[in-house]
Design a protein around this motif. Structure first.
Motif, PDB file in Angstrom:
ATOM      1  N   LEU A 144     -49.060  17.506 -79.000  1.00 50.55           N
ATOM      2  CA  LEU A 144     -48.389  16.391 -79.645  1.00 50.55           C
ATOM      3  C   LEU A 144     -46.886  16.632 -79.503  1.00 50.55           C
ATOM      4  O   LEU A 144     -46.369  17.649 -79.985  1.00 50.55           O
ATOM      5  N   PHE A 145     -46.201  15.730 -78.822  1.00 50.09           N
ATOM      6  CA  PHE A 145     -44.759  15.850 -78.598  1.00 50.09           C
ATOM      7  C   PHE A 145     -44.023  15.002 -79.628  1.00 50.09           C
ATOM      8  O   PHE A 145     -44.315  13.809 -79.791  1.00 50.09           O
ATOM      9  N   LEU A 146     -43.049  15.619 -80.320  1.00 46.25           N
ATOM     10  CA  LEU A 146     -42.349  14.955 -81.425  1.00 46.25           C
ATOM     11  C   LEU A 146     -40.857  14.826 -81.133  1.00 46.25           C
ATOM     12  O   LEU A 146     -40.276  15.647 -80.407  1.00 46.25           O
ATOM     13  N   ASP A 147     -40.247  13.792 -81.724  1.00 50.94           N
ATOM     14  CA  ASP A 147     -38.793  13.625 -81.588  1.00 50.94           C
ATOM     15  C   ASP A 147     -38.083  14.336 -82.740  1.00 50.94           C
ATOM     16  O   ASP A 147     -38.718  15.016 -83.561  1.00 50.94           O
ATOM     17  N   LYS A 148     -36.757  14.154 -82.837  1.00 44.61           N
ATOM     18  CA  LYS A 148     -35.977  14.872 -83.853  1.00 44.61           C
ATOM     19  C   LYS A 148     -36.307  14.436 -85.272  1.00 44.61           C
ATOM     20  O   LYS A 148     -35.978  15.128 -86.237  1.00 44.61           O
ATOM     21  N   ARG A 149     -36.968  13.270 -85.416  1.00 45.69           N
ATOM     22  CA  ARG A 149     -37.409  12.812 -86.743  1.00 45.69           C
ATOM     23  C   ARG A 149     -38.855  13.219 -87.012  1.00 45.69           C
ATOM     24  O   ARG A 149     -39.458  12.782 -87.985  1.00 45.69           O
ATOM     25  N   ASN A 150     -39.388  14.033 -86.122  1.00 45.47           N
ATOM     26  CA  ASN A 150     -40.782  14.473 -86.206  1.00 45.47           C
ATOM     27  C   ASN A 150     -41.773  13.324 -86.112  1.00 45.47           C
ATOM     28  O   ASN A 150     -42.865  13.373 -86.694  1.00 45.47           O
ATOM     29  N   LEU A 178     -39.449  18.757 -72.147  1.00 45.87           N
ATOM     30  CA  LEU A 178     -38.097  18.386 -71.707  1.00 45.87           C
ATOM     31  C   LEU A 178     -38.095  17.012 -71.043  1.00 45.87           C
ATOM     32  O   LEU A 178     -37.177  16.207 -71.246  1.00 45.87           O
ATOM     33  N   GLU A 179     -39.126  16.727 -70.249  1.00 43.50           N
ATOM     34  CA  GLU A 179     -39.230  15.420 -69.597  1.00 43.50           C
ATOM     35  C   GLU A 179     -39.293  14.288 -70.611  1.00 43.50           C
ATOM     36  O   GLU A 179     -38.762  13.192 -70.380  1.00 43.50           O
ATOM     37  N   LEU A 180     -39.943  14.556 -71.748  1.00 39.82           N
ATOM     38  CA  LEU A 180     -40.118  13.539 -72.793  1.00 39.82           C
ATOM     39  C   LEU A 180     -38.992  13.557 -73.828  1.00 39.82           C
ATOM     40  O   LEU A 180     -39.011  12.764 -74.767  1.00 39.82           O
ATOM     41  N   SER A 181     -38.034  14.464 -73.660  1.00 46.03           N
ATOM     42  CA  SER A 181     -36.954  14.659 -74.640  1.00 46.03           C
ATOM     43  C   SER A 181     -37.499  14.994 -76.020  1.00 46.03           C
ATOM     44  O   SER A 181     -36.951  14.579 -77.052  1.00 46.03           O
ATOM     45  N   ALA A 182     -38.587  15.746 -76.038  1.00 42.40           N
ATOM     46  CA  ALA A 182     -39.181  16.169 -77.306  1.00 42.40           C
ATOM     47  C   ALA A 182     -38.401  17.339 -77.879  1.00 42.40           C
ATOM     48  O   ALA A 182     -37.894  18.188 -77.142  1.00 42.40           O
ATOM     49  N   THR A 183     -38.301  17.391 -79.190  1.00 41.98           N
ATOM     50  CA  THR A 183     -37.617  18.500 -79.843  1.00 41.98           C
ATOM     51  C   THR A 183     -38.582  19.386 -80.642  1.00 41.98           C
ATOM     52  O   THR A 183     -38.168  20.390 -81.213  1.00 41.98           O
ATOM     53  N   ALA A 184     -39.851  18.988 -80.675  1.00 45.12           N
ATOM     54  CA  ALA A 184     -40.850  19.790 -81.383  1.00 45.12           C
ATOM     55  C   ALA A 184     -42.232  19.527 -80.797  1.00 45.12           C
ATOM     56  O   ALA A 184     -42.481  18.469 -80.208  1.00 45.12           O
ATOM     57  N   LEU A 185     -43.101  20.510 -80.984  1.00 47.08           N
ATOM     58  CA  LEU A 185     -44.462  20.418 -80.450  1.00 47.08           C
ATOM     59  C   LEU A 185     -45.468  20.825 -81.523  1.00 47.08           C
ATOM     60  O   LEU A 185     -45.184  21.671 -82.368  1.00 47.08           O
ATOM     61  N   ILE A 186     -46.643  20.224 -81.445  1.00 51.68           N
ATOM     62  CA  ILE A 186     -47.813  20.725 -82.168  1.00 51.68           C
ATOM     63  C   ILE A 186     -48.881  20.954 -81.113  1.00 51.68           C
ATOM     64  O   ILE A 186     -49.254  20.036 -80.375  1.00 51.68           O
ATOM     65  N   LEU A 187     -49.340  22.183 -81.008  1.00 51.46           N
ATOM     66  CA  LEU A 187     -50.376  22.539 -80.043  1.00 51.46           C
ATOM     67  C   LEU A 187     -51.744  22.392 -80.705  1.00 51.46           C
ATOM     68  O   LEU A 187     -51.901  22.721 -81.889  1.00 51.46           O
ATOM     69  N   VAL A 188     -52.711  21.908 -79.948  1.00 52.86           N
ATOM     70  CA  VAL A 188     -54.052  21.696 -80.501  1.00 52.86           C
ATOM     71  C   VAL A 188     -55.080  22.093 -79.456  1.00 52.86           C
ATOM     72  O   VAL A 188     -54.955  21.733 -78.289  1.00 52.86           O
ATOM     73  N   HIS A 189     -56.078  22.849 -79.861  1.00 52.48           N
ATOM     74  CA  HIS A 189     -57.242  22.989 -78.988  1.00 52.48           C
ATOM     75  C   HIS A 189     -58.486  23.187 -79.838  1.00 52.48           C
ATOM     76  O   HIS A 189     -58.402  23.384 -81.050  1.00 52.48           O
ATOM     77  N   ASN A 190     -59.633  23.086 -79.205  1.00 50.99           N
ATOM     78  CA  ASN A 190     -60.903  23.161 -79.910  1.00 50.99           C
ATOM     79  C   ASN A 190     -61.683  24.402 -79.501  1.00 50.99           C
ATOM     80  O   ASN A 190     -61.488  24.957 -78.420  1.00 50.99           O
ATOM     81  N   HIS A 191     -62.562  24.828 -80.384  1.00 45.71           N
ATOM     82  CA  HIS A 191     -63.513  25.887 -80.089  1.00 45.71           C
ATOM     83  C   HIS A 191     -64.917  25.279 -80.114  1.00 45.71           C
ATOM     84  O   HIS A 191     -65.432  24.970 -81.187  1.00 45.71           O
ATOM     85  N   GLY A 217     -34.130  24.716 -77.632  1.00 45.40           N
ATOM     86  CA  GLY A 217     -34.026  23.836 -78.796  1.00 45.40           C
ATOM     87  C   GLY A 217     -35.304  23.096 -79.130  1.00 45.40           C
ATOM     88  O   GLY A 217     -35.271  22.053 -79.785  1.00 45.40           O
ATOM     89  N   ILE A 218     -36.431  23.627 -78.703  1.00 46.07           N
ATOM     90  CA  ILE A 218     -37.730  22.987 -78.968  1.00 46.07           C
ATOM     91  C   ILE A 218     -38.526  23.875 -79.918  1.00 46.07           C
ATOM     92  O   ILE A 218     -38.782  25.046 -79.628  1.00 46.07           O
ATOM     93  N   ASP A 219     -38.900  23.326 -81.067  1.00 47.60           N
ATOM     94  CA  ASP A 219     -39.683  24.068 -82.050  1.00 47.60           C
ATOM     95  C   ASP A 219     -41.176  23.860 -81.827  1.00 47.60           C
ATOM     96  O   ASP A 219     -41.604  22.757 -81.455  1.00 47.60           O
ATOM     97  N   VAL A 220     -41.937  24.904 -82.069  1.00 51.90           N
ATOM     98  CA  VAL A 220     -43.401  24.772 -82.105  1.00 51.90           C
ATOM     99  C   VAL A 220     -43.792  24.802 -83.582  1.00 51.90           C
ATOM    100  O   VAL A 220     -43.755  25.854 -84.227  1.00 51.90           O
ATOM    101  N   HIS A 221     -44.125  23.642 -84.119  1.00 45.91           N
ATOM    102  CA  HIS A 221     -44.432  23.554 -85.551  1.00 45.91           C
ATOM    103  C   HIS A 221     -45.721  24.287 -85.905  1.00 45.91           C
ATOM    104  O   HIS A 221     -45.811  24.911 -86.968  1.00 45.91           O
TER     105      HIS A 221
END
Length: 240
Positions: A144-150, A178-191, A217-221
């Motif tokens: 999930l790619f997020l902007d500066k307002r999350n 970087l391509e999406l100008s995202a400033t934060a990420l949420i990583l998700v996967h399943n088991h 400057g990219i946070d991983v929430h």
């Protein structure tokens, strides 16, 4: 014989020849309509979904068979097409109906995530992640790619792997951010095993992404792992 007697006997004959499941379908629809969705069980909800695709057959046994095979209503609608069609009596039309339900559920859950800043609606994020992939039979890695307002910019499935491994390339994840100008990420996967407990490899991969992303400057929430038995948050577990 009068006309009225003739009509009465004709109606009686039709009633006697009508398949028994016609009355069952109407009663089930009425219960769902009048008492609400909680008044029907998983297999009965499955019957309601399949009525249109399989109009000329008693499908209660089929619905019960699907629940027994896959475990629950969510697991049935999320099951792969090929596995669903292994069940005798399930054709393309029935699979399409099930996949429409799954797609609708995912769209609704994703809509809740898109409406407001992600960090202020965390329960909606978890609901969406579980709906999207908790019951998948292979590992899937989503970002999930997020902007500066999350707020959500994009939701992308990056990789699909095997039953217990998905190849993830940290530099590619950050490059896409970087391509999406995202400033934060949420990583998700399943088991697919159902147990969302993070593995050592999960932790190491997350830390590798954080190390590459932070100087840019990219946070991983968080990194959320979902499964049939629940979910785990690496941040909540203080693993990142």
């Amino acid at each position: 014989m009068t006309d009225n007697q003739d009509k009465a006997e004709h109606a009686t004959g039709l009633a006697e020849s009508a398949p028994h499941y016609h009355g069952h379908r109407e009663r089930l629809r009425a219960r769902f309509r009048d008492a609400g969705p909680d008044a029907v069980s998983d297999y009965e909800l499955l019957e309601l979904v399949l009525f249109r695709a399989i109009p000329q057959r008693d499908i209660k046994p089929l619905a019960k068979q699907l629940i027994a095979k896959f475990g629950s209503f969510p697991e049935v609608v999320a099951a792969p097409r090929a596995r669903l069609k292994e069940t005798k009596g399930i054709g393309d039309a029935a699979v399409d109906e099930l996949k429409i339900v799954h797609a609708a559920a995912s769209r609704i859950a994703r809509g809740q995530v898109q409406k407001r800043p992600v960090l202020s609606s965390w329960s909606s994020v978890i609901d969406y992640c579980r709906t999207a992939q908790a019951f998948a039979e292979k590992e899937q890695f989503r970002v999930l790619f997020l902007d500066k307002r999350n707020q959500l910019i994009a939701d992308e499935l990056q990789q699909t792997g095997t039953v217990d491994h998905t190849p993830v390339y940290p530099r590619e994840v950050v490059k896409r951010a970087l391509e999406l100008s995202a400033t934060a990420l949420i990583l998700v996967h399943n088991h697919p095993s159902g147990d969302p407990t993070p593995s050592r490899a999960d932790i190491q991969m997350t830390q590798a992404i954080i190390e590459i992303a932070k100087p840019l400057g990219i946070d991983v929430h968080d990194h959320i792992i979902v499964g049939k038995d629940g979910h785990a948050s690496l941040k909540g577990l203080r693993l990142i």
